[in-house]
Design an enzyme around this catalytic site. Sequence first.
Site, PDB file in Angstrom:
ATOM      1  N   ASN A 115       3.075  10.431  13.728  1.00 24.28           N
ATOM      2  CA  ASN A 115       3.853  11.573  12.772  1.00 24.28           C
ATOM      3  C   ASN A 115       2.536  12.303  12.372  1.00 24.28           C
ATOM      4  O   ASN A 115       0.717  11.891  12.094  1.00 24.28           O
ATOM      5  CB  ASN A 115       4.617  10.935  11.809  1.00 24.28           C
ATOM      6  CG  ASN A 115       3.180  10.467  10.259  1.00 24.28           C
ATOM      7  OD1 ASN A 115       3.388  11.310   9.142  1.00 24.28           O
ATOM      8  ND2 ASN A 115       3.386   9.233  10.581  1.00 24.28           N
ATOM      9  N   PHE A 119       3.296  14.303   3.554  1.00 28.99           N
ATOM     10  CA  PHE A 119       3.935  13.229   2.383  1.00 28.99           C
ATOM     11  C   PHE A 119       4.444  14.558   1.962  1.00 28.99           C
ATOM     12  O   PHE A 119       5.156  15.124   1.404  1.00 28.99           O
ATOM     13  CB  PHE A 119       3.008  13.558   1.125  1.00 28.99           C
ATOM     14  CG  PHE A 119       2.288  12.152   1.483  1.00 28.99           C
ATOM     15  CD1 PHE A 119       2.315  11.377   2.385  1.00 28.99           C
ATOM     16  CD2 PHE A 119       1.204  12.268   0.211  1.00 28.99           C
ATOM     17  CE1 PHE A 119       1.499  10.197   2.050  1.00 28.99           C
ATOM     18  CE2 PHE A 119      -0.034  11.467   0.564  1.00 28.99           C
ATOM     19  CZ  PHE A 119       0.678   9.953   1.021  1.00 28.99           C
ATOM     20  N   SER A 183      -2.870   7.232   4.220  1.00 32.82           N
ATOM     21  CA  SER A 183      -2.316   8.220   5.227  1.00 32.82           C
ATOM     22  C   SER A 183      -3.776   9.166   5.664  1.00 32.82           C
ATOM     23  O   SER A 183      -4.013   9.568   4.924  1.00 32.82           O
ATOM     24  CB  SER A 183      -0.848   9.045   4.691  1.00 32.82           C
ATOM     25  OG  SER A 183      -0.410  10.256   5.282  1.00 32.82           O
ATOM     26  N   ASN A 185      -2.585  11.950   6.817  1.00 33.53           N
ATOM     27  CA  ASN A 185      -2.253  13.580   7.136  1.00 33.53           C
ATOM     28  C   ASN A 185      -2.276  14.053   5.620  1.00 33.53           C
ATOM     29  O   ASN A 185      -1.679  15.057   5.668  1.00 33.53           O
ATOM     30  CB  ASN A 185      -0.921  13.740   7.156  1.00 33.53           C
ATOM     31  CG  ASN A 185      -0.324  12.755   8.712  1.00 33.53           C
ATOM     32  OD1 ASN A 185      -1.187  13.269  10.009  1.00 33.53           O
ATOM     33  ND2 ASN A 185       0.485  11.718   9.111  1.00 33.53           N
ATOM     34  N   THR A 186      -3.152  13.430   4.534  1.00 35.26           N
ATOM     35  CA  THR A 186      -3.720  14.368   4.102  1.00 35.26           C
ATOM     36  C   THR A 186      -4.766  14.709   3.795  1.00 35.26           C
ATOM     37  O   THR A 186      -5.760  13.136   3.264  1.00 35.26           O
ATOM     38  CB  THR A 186      -2.725  13.954   2.265  1.00 35.26           C
ATOM     39  OG1 THR A 186      -1.890  13.771   2.123  1.00 35.26           O
ATOM     40  CG2 THR A 186      -3.230  14.331   1.082  1.00 35.26           C
ATOM     41  N   LYS A 218      -2.164   0.197  -0.280  1.00 34.47           N
ATOM     42  CA  LYS A 218      -1.658   0.516   1.561  1.00 34.47           C
ATOM     43  C   LYS A 218      -2.874   0.840   1.867  1.00 34.47           C
ATOM     44  O   LYS A 218      -3.770   1.750   1.750  1.00 34.47           O
ATOM     45  CB  LYS A 218      -0.876   0.825   2.020  1.00 34.47           C
ATOM     46  CG  LYS A 218      -0.483   1.110   3.099  1.00 34.47           C
ATOM     47  CD  LYS A 218       0.764   1.598   3.168  1.00 34.47           C
ATOM     48  CE  LYS A 218       1.849   1.535   4.832  1.00 34.47           C
ATOM     49  NZ  LYS A 218       3.266   2.074   4.925  1.00 34.47           N
ATOM     50  N   ASN A 247      -1.638   0.917   7.919  1.00 34.11           N
ATOM     51  CA  ASN A 247      -1.077   2.260   7.395  1.00 34.11           C
ATOM     52  C   ASN A 247      -1.360   2.766   9.485  1.00 34.11           C
ATOM     53  O   ASN A 247      -1.185   1.755   9.831  1.00 34.11           O
ATOM     54  CB  ASN A 247      -1.490   3.469   6.979  1.00 34.11           C
ATOM     55  CG  ASN A 247      -0.621   3.906   6.142  1.00 34.11           C
ATOM     56  OD1 ASN A 247       0.083   4.624   7.244  1.00 34.11           O
ATOM     57  ND2 ASN A 247      -0.454   4.504   5.118  1.00 34.11           N
TER      58      ASN A 247
END
Length: 357
Positions: A115, A119, A183, A185-186, A218, A247
Amino acid sequence: MKDLTDILISPMLPLVRKLDPEQAHKLAIDALSLGVGVPAKRQKDDPALAVRTLGMRFPNPIGMAAGFDKNGRVIRPLARIGFGFVEAGTVTPRPQAGNPKPRLFRLDEDRAVINRMGFNNDGIDRFAVRLAKLQRGKGYHPGVPVGANLGINKVGADPEKDYPDLIRRVKHYVDYVVLNLSSPNTPGLRSLQGAERLAGLLAAISAVHEERPPLLVKLAPDLAEEEIAPIVEAAVAGGADGLIISNTTLARPATLRSRFAGETGGLSGRPLRERALTMLREVARLVNGRLALIGCGGIETGADVVDRIRAGADLVQVYSAFAYEGPALVGRLKHEVLGIMREQGVESIGDLKGADL
């Protein structure tokens, strides 16, 4: 004997998996919110599965990880299908659409997911309202511990201000909070989990919140070995109560077979299992009982659950396996864990904690 959830949901899964993954996820959330296949009442767990950690009792150690219920819409239904705790989010201060689609990919041959959602969520205002409704009284509270997973917006973020503000908005409605610093993705988010930056974030939170629910951090599975010990010590010194290991990963094992293996984003599911387990063991040794630990990543069997607990986890979380198997996963995992415990002559799941360390 199959319960109602299995009978109603299981035959639908092959059809749901033919949908675009993000459409299938939306359908799952909508169905749960309408009560499709959700028991009217949560079944009691075997007391042997109960866990006490973070100052509270969990009826079983298996939780829903963040990312599934980003907006806190189906906390009660998830509790009713048998999860021992539910973590909603990741939620950010302001609503955001996330990254361009497509951004979610099933790697069926690998029992994995990639993915790069970014967010996407409704923002803290709507999230907090939904959490507040869970406190209305009998019949509303889910009956299991609830966590809020907190993140920052892609644009205009001020982490030292944003995380304390997010905690302020949710702390009266949840049993624990999680700083999502990992994450992939940020942009820039993972830099926040470095020891020095983490210490600053925790100090900013402590300055604002003398009282708050237990706070967990996390972590990413892609940390270099030499980074982990300083991060653990910063978490302990800064007053954190626990860590979630781990994660999603940016790594791409050579064993991946799916045509989507080259997609950018975080990889989760079966290919993450060994790395997440290895990292958990290492963190558990460093923590040495000073923090609660939640194992996450590639958990899909009762043996996986037991392995994480023996490696030092107090609790575990699932997501990708739930995406593949649906609600029947929860009951199967608990049944398998109890079977292993009986075979090993173990009376309580807590007796297995750290057995392999």
